[in-house]
Enzyme design. Sequence first.
Site, PDB file in Angstrom:
ATOM      1  N   CYS A  18       0.821  -1.203   0.000  1.00  0.00           N
ATOM      2  CA  CYS A  18       0.000   0.000   0.000  1.00  0.00           C
ATOM      3  C   CYS A  18       0.862   1.263   0.000  1.00  0.00           C
ATOM      4  CB  CYS A  18      -0.997  -0.032   1.151  1.00  0.00           C
ATOM      5  SG  CYS A  18      -2.329   1.178   0.942  1.00  0.00           S
ATOM      6  N   HIS A 121      -3.667  -5.253   0.588  1.00  0.00           N
ATOM      7  CA  HIS A 121      -3.192  -5.624   1.927  1.00  0.00           C
ATOM      8  C   HIS A 121      -3.267  -7.140   2.170  1.00  0.00           C
ATOM      9  CE1 HIS A 121      -2.763  -1.611   3.755  1.00  0.00           C
ATOM     10  NE2 HIS A 121      -3.611  -1.283   2.793  1.00  0.00           N
ATOM     11  N   GLU A 123      -1.641  -8.835   4.256  1.00  0.00           N
ATOM     12  CA  GLU A 123      -1.544  -9.141   5.685  1.00  0.00           C
ATOM     13  C   GLU A 123      -2.923  -9.305   6.322  1.00  0.00           C
ATOM     14  OE1 GLU A 123      -1.903  -4.650   5.676  1.00  0.00           O
ATOM     15  OE2 GLU A 123      -1.045  -6.162   4.356  1.00  0.00           O
TER      16      GLU A 123
END
Length: 149
Positions: A18, A121, A123
Amino acid sequence: MALIEEMMTRKKPILGVCRGMQLLNVVFGGTLHQDLSEREGTYEKHEQDIPADQTIHQVKVDPNSYLGTILPEELPVNSLHHQIINELGEGLRATAVSEDGVIEAVESEDPNQNFIAIQWHPESTHAADTHSLVLFEDLVERARKHALN
């Protein structure tokens, strides 16, 4: 930015996520749209209002890129940003885009630079999405190879 420059000097592997992708672009002399509304033709929802572990739109990955060797040509991603790349930095290439043309991933044109950067993202989605997990496994493998050299 200094950390990115030092990592690149040492040719250490980077996975920019990002804002990390946005910063890499700026380090390479690129520019950003400060808000999605500045880019005409953007229609995908890039700031989702559902939980981050859910995907919201598709990206198309360049099969002739490094990213294309580890991800499928199209995959769903989450999206939590309002800034996007305007002008691509010198020596970078876009390796994934959303259906409305927003750059979603970049790599260096220099094969000696060891980084990939993505706008989404992983994660937040890695627990349920094997494609997200692959990005982290790849980073570990690139770090392992770098350590051996």
